[in-house]
Design a protein around this motif. Structure first.
Motif, PDB file in Angstrom:
ATOM      1  N   GLU A   1      -6.382   5.425  -3.715  1.00  0.00           N
ATOM      2  CA  GLU A   1      -7.587   4.700  -3.306  1.00  0.00           C
ATOM      3  C   GLU A   1      -8.147   5.376  -2.059  1.00  0.00           C
ATOM      4  O   GLU A   1      -7.392   5.827  -1.207  1.00  0.00           O
TER       5      GLU A   1
ATOM      6  N   TYR B   1      -9.029   0.570   1.554  1.00  0.00           N
ATOM      7  CA  TYR B   1      -8.377  -0.702   1.235  1.00  0.00           C
ATOM      8  C   TYR B   1      -9.048  -1.804   2.031  1.00  0.00           C
ATOM      9  O   TYR B   1      -9.383  -1.615   3.202  1.00  0.00           O
TER      10      TYR B   1
ATOM     11  N   ILE C   1       0.868  -1.182   0.000  1.00  0.00           N
ATOM     12  CA  ILE C   1       0.000   0.000   0.000  1.00  0.00           C
ATOM     13  C   ILE C   1       0.903   1.230   0.000  1.00  0.00           C
ATOM     14  O   ILE C   1       1.828   1.314   0.809  1.00  0.00           O
TER      15      ILE C   1
END
Length: 147
Positions: free
Chosen positions: A54, A57, A41
């Motif tokens: 994003e 997650y 990430i």
């Protein structure tokens, strides 16, 4: 007797399935085995920029993950998330090739450009947030949904 059996069966089926580690045979490394690792990430700390590409997650409880937090040095910024940090088991934090194995943390602050690498095992299911303290914008936070 049939009613008790059916009630028991319905109670078991009503709960969500438990998440299993990503691999069947964890081997000698246990939860840190390479087959049990989720995708890395990447988060970016930059003045006026979104924290992540994003907004959220999905993490699997029992799986091993790495978060790379990169500050561009445009401002002195921190990232905070006590609820998130208490929902994981922190393996280590690596900053400038120095490995730190903390018991617990609440936040990380970057005074200059650099990258911190956090490796952890997701533990506690639920929705947990990392955010830039004092910010109110939706792009200044990221949510981790541990299943």
């Amino acid at each position: 007797m049939k009613r008790i059996f059916l009630a028991s069966l319905m109670a078991v089926l009503a709960h969500p399935a438990l998440a299993a580690p990503l691999c069947d045979d964890l081997g000698f490394a246990g939860l840190l085995a390479s087959c049990n690792r989720g995708e890395p990430i990447e988060l970016t700390l930059a003045s006026g920029q979104p924290l992540s590409k994003e907004g959220s997650y999905a993490l699997q409880s029992g799986a091993y993950y790495k978060i790379f937090i990169t500050a561009d040095g445009s401002a002195e910024l921190a990232i905070s998330g006590p609820d998130f940090f208490r929902a994981i088991w922190m393996n280590e934090i690596v900053i400038n090739q120095i490995e730190v194995r903390p018991m617990a943390i609440d936040s990380l602050e970057f005074d200059a450009a650099g990258t911190a690498e956090l490796s952890f095992v997701a533990i506690k299911p639920g929705s947990h947030t990392l955010r830039i303290p004092g910010s109110t914008g939706g792009s200044q936070k990221v949510t981790f949904n541990i299943q």
